[in-house]
Design a protein around this motif. Structure first.
Motif, PDB file in Angstrom:
ATOM      1  N   ARG A   1     -18.097  -8.785  13.575  1.00 35.67           N
ATOM      2  CA  ARG A   1     -17.149  -7.897  14.253  1.00 35.67           C
ATOM      3  C   ARG A   1     -17.747  -7.427  15.562  1.00 35.67           C
ATOM      4  O   ARG A   1     -18.967  -7.333  15.701  1.00 35.67           O
ATOM      5  CB  ARG A   1     -16.769  -6.723  13.349  1.00 35.67           C
ATOM      6  CG  ARG A   1     -17.939  -5.851  12.932  1.00 35.67           C
ATOM      7  CD  ARG A   1     -17.617  -5.042  11.707  1.00 35.67           C
ATOM      8  NE  ARG A   1     -16.507  -4.134  11.977  1.00 35.67           N
ATOM      9  CZ  ARG A   1     -15.794  -3.548  11.026  1.00 35.67           C
ATOM     10  NH1 ARG A   1     -16.052  -3.799   9.755  1.00 35.67           N
ATOM     11  NH2 ARG A   1     -14.817  -2.732  11.313  1.00 35.67           N
ATOM     12  N   LEU A   2     -16.901  -7.153  16.499  1.00 33.85           N
ATOM     13  CA  LEU A   2     -17.354  -6.619  17.777  1.00 33.85           C
ATOM     14  C   LEU A   2     -16.200  -5.883  18.417  1.00 33.85           C
ATOM     15  O   LEU A   2     -15.050  -6.021  17.990  1.00 33.85           O
ATOM     16  CB  LEU A   2     -17.920  -7.712  18.691  1.00 33.85           C
ATOM     17  CG  LEU A   2     -17.013  -8.763  19.300  1.00 33.85           C
ATOM     18  CD1 LEU A   2     -17.740  -9.491  20.415  1.00 33.85           C
ATOM     19  CD2 LEU A   2     -16.582  -9.784  18.283  1.00 33.85           C
ATOM     20  N   CYS A   3     -16.504  -5.063  19.402  1.00 34.59           N
ATOM     21  CA  CYS A   3     -15.433  -4.357  20.092  1.00 34.59           C
ATOM     22  C   CYS A   3     -15.136  -5.106  21.395  1.00 34.59           C
ATOM     23  O   CYS A   3     -15.879  -6.003  21.797  1.00 34.59           O
ATOM     24  CB  CYS A   3     -15.795  -2.892  20.319  1.00 34.59           C
ATOM     25  SG  CYS A   3     -17.238  -2.672  21.344  1.00 34.59           S
ATOM     26  N   PHE A   4     -14.038  -4.741  22.034  1.00 30.76           N
ATOM     27  CA  PHE A   4     -13.620  -5.451  23.245  1.00 30.76           C
ATOM     28  C   PHE A   4     -14.695  -5.421  24.337  1.00 30.76           C
ATOM     29  O   PHE A   4     -14.851  -6.383  25.064  1.00 30.76           O
ATOM     30  CB  PHE A   4     -12.305  -4.868  23.766  1.00 30.76           C
ATOM     31  CG  PHE A   4     -11.110  -5.349  22.988  1.00 30.76           C
ATOM     32  CD1 PHE A   4     -10.601  -6.622  23.185  1.00 30.76           C
ATOM     33  CD2 PHE A   4     -10.497  -4.539  22.050  1.00 30.76           C
ATOM     34  CE1 PHE A   4      -9.503  -7.083  22.477  1.00 30.76           C
ATOM     35  CE2 PHE A   4      -9.391  -4.988  21.326  1.00 30.76           C
ATOM     36  CZ  PHE A   4      -8.896  -6.261  21.539  1.00 30.76           C
ATOM     37  N   GLU A   5     -15.429  -4.320  24.404  1.00 27.67           N
ATOM     38  CA  GLU A   5     -16.478  -4.196  25.421  1.00 27.67           C
ATOM     39  C   GLU A   5     -17.585  -5.234  25.166  1.00 27.67           C
ATOM     40  O   GLU A   5     -18.073  -5.876  26.084  1.00 27.67           O
ATOM     41  CB  GLU A   5     -17.088  -2.785  25.423  1.00 27.67           C
ATOM     42  CG  GLU A   5     -16.186  -1.723  26.031  1.00 27.67           C
ATOM     43  CD  GLU A   5     -15.016  -1.334  25.137  1.00 27.67           C
ATOM     44  OE1 GLU A   5     -15.056  -1.647  23.918  1.00 27.67           O
ATOM     45  OE2 GLU A   5     -14.061  -0.738  25.646  1.00 27.67           O
ATOM     46  N   ASP A   6     -17.965  -5.395  23.888  1.00 26.57           N
ATOM     47  CA  ASP A   6     -18.981  -6.396  23.534  1.00 26.57           C
ATOM     48  C   ASP A   6     -18.498  -7.785  23.929  1.00 26.57           C
ATOM     49  O   ASP A   6     -19.259  -8.612  24.415  1.00 26.57           O
ATOM     50  CB  ASP A   6     -19.240  -6.417  22.019  1.00 26.57           C
ATOM     51  CG  ASP A   6     -19.869  -5.131  21.519  1.00 26.57           C
ATOM     52  OD1 ASP A   6     -20.487  -4.437  22.336  1.00 26.57           O
ATOM     53  OD2 ASP A   6     -19.735  -4.851  20.313  1.00 26.57           O
ATOM     54  N   LEU A   7     -17.229  -8.013  23.700  1.00 26.80           N
ATOM     55  CA  LEU A   7     -16.655  -9.327  23.988  1.00 26.80           C
ATOM     56  C   LEU A   7     -16.776  -9.641  25.486  1.00 26.80           C
ATOM     57  O   LEU A   7     -17.155 -10.753  25.857  1.00 26.80           O
ATOM     58  CB  LEU A   7     -15.189  -9.348  23.552  1.00 26.80           C
ATOM     59  CG  LEU A   7     -14.484 -10.684  23.660  1.00 26.80           C
ATOM     60  CD1 LEU A   7     -15.122 -11.695  22.716  1.00 26.80           C
ATOM     61  CD2 LEU A   7     -13.008 -10.555  23.313  1.00 26.80           C
ATOM     62  N   SER A   8     -16.487  -8.658  26.314  1.00 25.14           N
ATOM     63  CA  SER A   8     -16.606  -8.854  27.760  1.00 25.14           C
ATOM     64  C   SER A   8     -18.038  -9.231  28.105  1.00 25.14           C
ATOM     65  O   SER A   8     -18.284 -10.066  28.974  1.00 25.14           O
ATOM     66  CB  SER A   8     -16.245  -7.580  28.520  1.00 25.14           C
ATOM     67  OG  SER A   8     -15.047  -7.067  28.039  1.00 25.14           O
ATOM     68  N   ARG A   9     -19.002  -8.627  27.393  1.00 25.76           N
ATOM     69  CA  ARG A   9     -20.416  -8.920  27.652  1.00 25.76           C
ATOM     70  C   ARG A   9     -20.739 -10.377  27.257  1.00 25.76           C
ATOM     71  O   ARG A   9     -21.384 -11.100  28.003  1.00 25.76           O
ATOM     72  CB  ARG A   9     -21.293  -7.948  26.865  1.00 25.76           C
ATOM     73  CG  ARG A   9     -22.592  -7.636  27.565  1.00 25.76           C
ATOM     74  CD  ARG A   9     -23.289  -6.453  26.917  1.00 25.76           C
ATOM     75  NE  ARG A   9     -22.437  -5.295  26.734  1.00 25.76           N
ATOM     76  CZ  ARG A   9     -22.329  -4.586  25.591  1.00 25.76           C
ATOM     77  NH1 ARG A   9     -23.013  -4.946  24.535  1.00 25.76           N
ATOM     78  NH2 ARG A   9     -21.546  -3.535  25.523  1.00 25.76           N
ATOM     79  N   VAL A  10     -20.247 -10.804  26.089  1.00 27.50           N
ATOM     80  CA  VAL A  10     -20.486 -12.187  25.639  1.00 27.50           C
ATOM     81  C   VAL A  10     -19.909 -13.157  26.670  1.00 27.50           C
ATOM     82  O   VAL A  10     -20.539 -14.134  27.048  1.00 27.50           O
ATOM     83  CB  VAL A  10     -19.854 -12.445  24.242  1.00 27.50           C
ATOM     84  CG1 VAL A  10     -19.954 -13.914  23.855  1.00 27.50           C
ATOM     85  CG2 VAL A  10     -20.514 -11.582  23.177  1.00 27.50           C
TER      86      VAL A  10
END
Ligand code: UTP
Length: 230
Positions: free
Chosen positions: A161-170
């Protein structure tokens, strides 16, 4: 529950997999039986890319190449429509509005692309936004979202699981590696974040994963809004 299901062309169309399309049709019937509302968006995968190549060879511009790819995705949508018969609408929706109306009539809209310069991820996100969907499922050719490209790095780890902010980082980290396959179009991610839609990315080669995601079971990668610290 109101669900938008985005089926990757990489799953049903690369190569074309009639048995899997049939399995998805059964899944959609089951979701309907369970009283869920579902809107589906499919891509054209390898076949669309093949047609884009032909358009290029013909000297057609990018817009025309996209138009051809959109047509291919709509053919896949049509397969679903024909199989679903009266459970779906009469024709492949050509606008978001048509798809929303079809769903409001109690049917299962299945659409392909919308307009040049877009991806089917964004089409699905636009529908999710319009419908105020509870869940957006991306059925793709990987088990979920990884910390690095799993096709290139054997040590890539799948994120539960991750949040949208983490996704932007990936995404930002993988951006400078040319040609990386974005598991979800960043444009779509923006819309989903804004609409506060829960997103689950699952392996689409096993349609039961979609059922599991709808039931709230742990499957693939879950993307959610950042939780406030209490
Ligand atoms: P996608 O890349 O969105 O679909 O569209 P896909 O085949 O399902 O991709 P995977 O499986 O997730 O990787 C394929 C192409 O169709 C055109 C674009 O050229 C896009 O690259 N397209 C699609 C549009 O121009 N507009 C749309 O609204 C949708």
């Amino acid at each position: 529950m109101r669900v938008v299901l985005r089926i990757g062309g990489s799953v049903i169309a690369s190569p074309i997999n009639p048995a899997l399309i049939n399995a998805y049709v059964d899944l959609l019937k089951e979701l309907k039986r369970l009283t869920h509302e579902v809107a589906v968006v499919v891509g054209g995968g390898a076949l669309a890319r093949e047609f884009i190549g032909v358009a290029k060879d013909l000297g057609l511009d990018e817009r025309s190449q996209d138009e051809v790819a959109i047509s291919v995705s709509r053919i896949f949508a049509q397969f679903f429509l024909q199989k679903l018969e009266e459970l779906s609408c009469e024709a492949v929706p050509l606008t978001i509005e048509d798809a929303v109306n079809c769903l409001r009539e109690g049917k299962i809209p299945v659409m392909g692309g919308l307009k040049p310069g877009m991806t089917t991820d964004t089409v699905a996100a636009l529908i999710a936004e319009q419908l105020d969907a509870d869940l957006f499922i991306k059925a793709t050719d990987q088990e979920g979202i990884y910390n690095r490209d799993p096709r290139k790095h054997a040590d890539a780890v799948k994120l539960e699981r991750l949040c949208f902010e983490d996704l932007s980082r990936v995404f930002a980290e993988s951006k400078h590696r040319a040609g990386i396959h974005q598991i979800l179009d960043p444009e779509a991610v923006k819309l989903l974040k804004k609409g506060r839609v829960r997103v689950v990315v699952v392996n689409g080669f096993e349609p039961e994963n979609i059922l599991a995601a709808v039931k709230g079971e742990k499957v693939g990668t879950l993307i959610e809004q950042k939780r406030k610290l209490s």
